[in-house]
Motif scaffolding. Structure first.
Motif, PDB file in Angstrom:
ATOM      1  N   TRP A 113       0.946  -1.110  -0.118  1.00 40.28           N
ATOM      2  CA  TRP A 113       0.075   0.104   0.085  1.00 40.28           C
ATOM      3  C   TRP A 113       0.957   1.265   0.106  1.00 40.28           C
ATOM      4  O   TRP A 113       2.153   1.054   0.390  1.00 40.28           O
ATOM      5  CB  TRP A 113      -1.172   0.149   1.181  1.00 40.28           C
ATOM      6  CG  TRP A 113      -0.166   0.367   2.448  1.00 40.28           C
ATOM      7  CD1 TRP A 113       0.374  -0.517   3.267  1.00 40.28           C
ATOM      8  CD2 TRP A 113      -0.306   1.521   3.154  1.00 40.28           C
ATOM      9  NE1 TRP A 113       0.936  -0.020   4.392  1.00 40.28           N
ATOM     10  CE2 TRP A 113       0.836   1.223   4.465  1.00 40.28           C
ATOM     11  CE3 TRP A 113      -0.625   2.874   2.920  1.00 40.28           C
ATOM     12  CZ2 TRP A 113       1.105   2.000   5.238  1.00 40.28           C
ATOM     13  CZ3 TRP A 113       0.058   3.795   3.604  1.00 40.28           C
ATOM     14  CH2 TRP A 113       0.520   3.450   4.865  1.00 40.28           C
ATOM     15  N   GLY A 114       0.461   2.321  -0.489  1.00 36.52           N
ATOM     16  CA  GLY A 114       1.263   3.562  -0.470  1.00 36.52           C
ATOM     17  C   GLY A 114       0.304   4.781  -0.782  1.00 36.52           C
ATOM     18  O   GLY A 114      -0.667   4.642  -0.777  1.00 36.52           O
ATOM     19  N   THR A 115       0.906   5.864  -0.995  1.00 39.54           N
ATOM     20  CA  THR A 115       0.385   6.971  -1.140  1.00 39.54           C
ATOM     21  C   THR A 115       1.354   7.883  -2.018  1.00 39.54           C
ATOM     22  O   THR A 115       2.627   7.794  -1.940  1.00 39.54           O
ATOM     23  CB  THR A 115      -0.254   8.022   0.004  1.00 39.54           C
ATOM     24  OG1 THR A 115      -1.100   9.217  -0.472  1.00 39.54           O
ATOM     25  CG2 THR A 115       1.068   8.066   1.029  1.00 39.54           C
ATOM     26  N   GLY A 116       0.901   8.619  -2.767  1.00 45.50           N
ATOM     27  CA  GLY A 116       1.713   9.603  -3.577  1.00 45.50           C
ATOM     28  C   GLY A 116       1.292  11.216  -3.658  1.00 45.50           C
ATOM     29  O   GLY A 116       0.175  11.222  -3.651  1.00 45.50           O
ATOM     30  N   TYR A 117       2.140  11.998  -4.112  1.00 48.26           N
ATOM     31  CA  TYR A 117       1.688  13.484  -4.394  1.00 48.26           C
ATOM     32  C   TYR A 117       2.597  13.975  -5.390  1.00 48.26           C
ATOM     33  O   TYR A 117       3.655  13.830  -5.421  1.00 48.26           O
ATOM     34  CB  TYR A 117       1.999  14.211  -3.080  1.00 48.26           C
ATOM     35  CG  TYR A 117       1.575  15.858  -3.218  1.00 48.26           C
ATOM     36  CD1 TYR A 117       0.423  16.262  -3.327  1.00 48.26           C
ATOM     37  CD2 TYR A 117       2.644  16.772  -3.553  1.00 48.26           C
ATOM     38  CE1 TYR A 117       0.050  17.559  -3.775  1.00 48.26           C
ATOM     39  CE2 TYR A 117       2.569  17.921  -3.797  1.00 48.26           C
ATOM     40  CZ  TYR A 117       1.193  18.572  -3.778  1.00 48.26           C
ATOM     41  OH  TYR A 117       1.055  19.771  -4.067  1.00 48.26           O
ATOM     42  N   ARG A 118       2.020  14.617  -6.518  1.00 47.54           N
ATOM     43  CA  ARG A 118       2.648  15.163  -7.481  1.00 47.54           C
ATOM     44  C   ARG A 118       2.345  16.509  -7.585  1.00 47.54           C
ATOM     45  O   ARG A 118       0.946  16.659  -7.882  1.00 47.54           O
ATOM     46  CB  ARG A 118       2.712  14.214  -8.632  1.00 47.54           C
ATOM     47  CG  ARG A 118       3.401  14.969  -9.936  1.00 47.54           C
ATOM     48  CD  ARG A 118       3.546  14.287 -11.192  1.00 47.54           C
ATOM     49  NE  ARG A 118       4.548  13.124 -11.034  1.00 47.54           N
ATOM     50  CZ  ARG A 118       4.935  12.390 -11.777  1.00 47.54           C
ATOM     51  NH1 ARG A 118       4.393  12.269 -12.897  1.00 47.54           N
ATOM     52  NH2 ARG A 118       5.900  11.370 -11.720  1.00 47.54           N
ATOM     53  N   PHE A 119       3.223  17.406  -7.827  1.00 46.25           N
ATOM     54  CA  PHE A 119       2.634  18.986  -7.946  1.00 46.25           C
ATOM     55  C   PHE A 119       3.323  19.501  -9.377  1.00 46.25           C
ATOM     56  O   PHE A 119       4.615  19.221  -9.403  1.00 46.25           O
ATOM     57  CB  PHE A 119       2.954  19.768  -6.999  1.00 46.25           C
ATOM     58  CG  PHE A 119       2.601  21.184  -7.304  1.00 46.25           C
ATOM     59  CD1 PHE A 119       1.655  21.846  -7.249  1.00 46.25           C
ATOM     60  CD2 PHE A 119       3.926  22.340  -7.477  1.00 46.25           C
ATOM     61  CE1 PHE A 119       1.205  23.158  -7.451  1.00 46.25           C
ATOM     62  CE2 PHE A 119       3.523  23.644  -7.630  1.00 46.25           C
ATOM     63  CZ  PHE A 119       2.400  23.881  -7.809  1.00 46.25           C
ATOM     64  N   ILE A 120       2.907  19.883 -10.345  1.00 42.44           N
ATOM     65  CA  ILE A 120       3.436  20.518 -11.544  1.00 42.44           C
ATOM     66  C   ILE A 120       3.217  21.851 -11.655  1.00 42.44           C
ATOM     67  O   ILE A 120       1.741  22.146 -11.798  1.00 42.44           O
ATOM     68  CB  ILE A 120       3.189  19.449 -12.787  1.00 42.44           C
ATOM     69  CG1 ILE A 120       3.387  18.143 -12.525  1.00 42.44           C
ATOM     70  CG2 ILE A 120       3.794  20.223 -14.217  1.00 42.44           C
ATOM     71  CD1 ILE A 120       3.153  17.270 -13.639  1.00 42.44           C
ATOM     72  N   LYS A 121       4.091  22.699 -11.786  1.00 40.27           N
ATOM     73  CA  LYS A 121       3.616  24.050 -12.243  1.00 40.27           C
ATOM     74  C   LYS A 121       4.361  24.612 -13.583  1.00 40.27           C
ATOM     75  O   LYS A 121       5.600  24.424 -13.766  1.00 40.27           O
ATOM     76  CB  LYS A 121       4.106  25.059 -11.216  1.00 40.27           C
ATOM     77  CG  LYS A 121       3.928  26.477 -11.567  1.00 40.27           C
ATOM     78  CD  LYS A 121       4.584  27.425 -10.235  1.00 40.27           C
ATOM     79  CE  LYS A 121       4.094  28.884 -10.651  1.00 40.27           C
ATOM     80  NZ  LYS A 121       4.900  29.722  -9.607  1.00 40.27           N
ATOM     81  N   ALA A 122       3.710  24.670 -14.613  1.00 37.98           N
ATOM     82  CA  ALA A 122       4.012  25.379 -15.797  1.00 37.98           C
ATOM     83  C   ALA A 122       3.931  26.919 -15.914  1.00 37.98           C
ATOM     84  O   ALA A 122       2.501  27.250 -15.835  1.00 37.98           O
ATOM     85  CB  ALA A 122       3.575  24.525 -16.883  1.00 37.98           C
ATOM     86  N   THR A 123       4.768  27.663 -16.408  1.00 28.59           N
ATOM     87  CA  THR A 123       4.744  28.892 -16.613  1.00 28.59           C
ATOM     88  C   THR A 123       5.537  29.441 -18.027  1.00 28.59           C
ATOM     89  O   THR A 123       5.984  28.424 -18.466  1.00 28.59           O
ATOM     90  CB  THR A 123       5.488  29.825 -15.568  1.00 28.59           C
ATOM     91  OG1 THR A 123       6.763  29.644 -15.539  1.00 28.59           O
ATOM     92  CG2 THR A 123       4.587  29.457 -14.136  1.00 28.59           C
TER      93      THR A 123
END
Length: 189
Positions: A179-189
């Motif tokens: 089991w697990g968890t993840g987080y991804r954040f992408i910022k494009a400018t």
């Protein structure tokens, strides 16, 4: 599915230099790698690469102005003590490339322009694995990447942060549960 497997830095000790040379559009490259250890439990390696490709010829024999080159360098550090239940890994890369491109604008009269297309960026990743006594293991990984592209039609900067946690254990002799968890954040400018 793409699965990239990199070697533990203890498996790449010493020096390595490689090069290749081809005429015109086949390109040239040179790369070097050096690996050593900081102590009996900590190994590292560094590398640098340079690649250059010439103009691509057209079928009529004329050449296009499409030459390009790329620099890339990076490192990897692995730590794993004998008898310890923890493993650590830290690695990172930076790169820069400069490409000549031909772009054709769509209009009533097509216009082809020659321009440079620059790409640069870097990333860093840290990973920690811990093995528990009850045949279970947890892995935490953090990753950051910065990419920049300067193009005639657009300039773009992308920042990516990725966090991942997994825990695996043996339920019985034939079954494992992950089991697990993840987080991804992408910022494009």
């Amino acid at each position: 599915v793409i699965n990239i497997i990199t070697k533990h830095s203890s498996e790449t000790q010493g020096s390595l230099v490689s090069t290749h040379y081809g005429t015109e559009h086949l390109g040239q490259s040179i790369s070097g790698r050096y690996g050593s250890k900081l102590d009996d439990s900590t190994f590292y390696r560094t590398y640098a690469k340079y690649l250059q490709k010439g103009n691509t010829p057209l079928t009529n024999g004329s050449e296009t102005n499409t030459e390009w080159f790329q620099y890339r360098t990076g490192f990897r550090i692995d730590r794993e003590e004998v008898g310890d239940d923890n493993k650590y890994n830290l690695q990172g890369d930076i790169y820069y490339s400069d490409k000549n491109r031909r772009t054709q604008a769509i209009s009533l009269t097509p216009v082809t322009t020659q321009h440079e297309d620059d790409n640069s960026g870097g990333n860093i990743q840290g990973k920690w694995s811990h093995k528990f006594d009850n045949d279970s293991e947890s892995v935490f990984q953090a990753y950051y990447e910065n990419t920049r592209r300067d193009h005639i039609l657009f300039d773009r900067k992308i920042d990516t942060v990725d966090l991942d946690f997994q825990h695996t254990w043996d339920i019985n002799d034939r079954n494992r549960l992950t089991w697990g968890t993840g987080y991804r954040f992408i910022k494009a400018t």
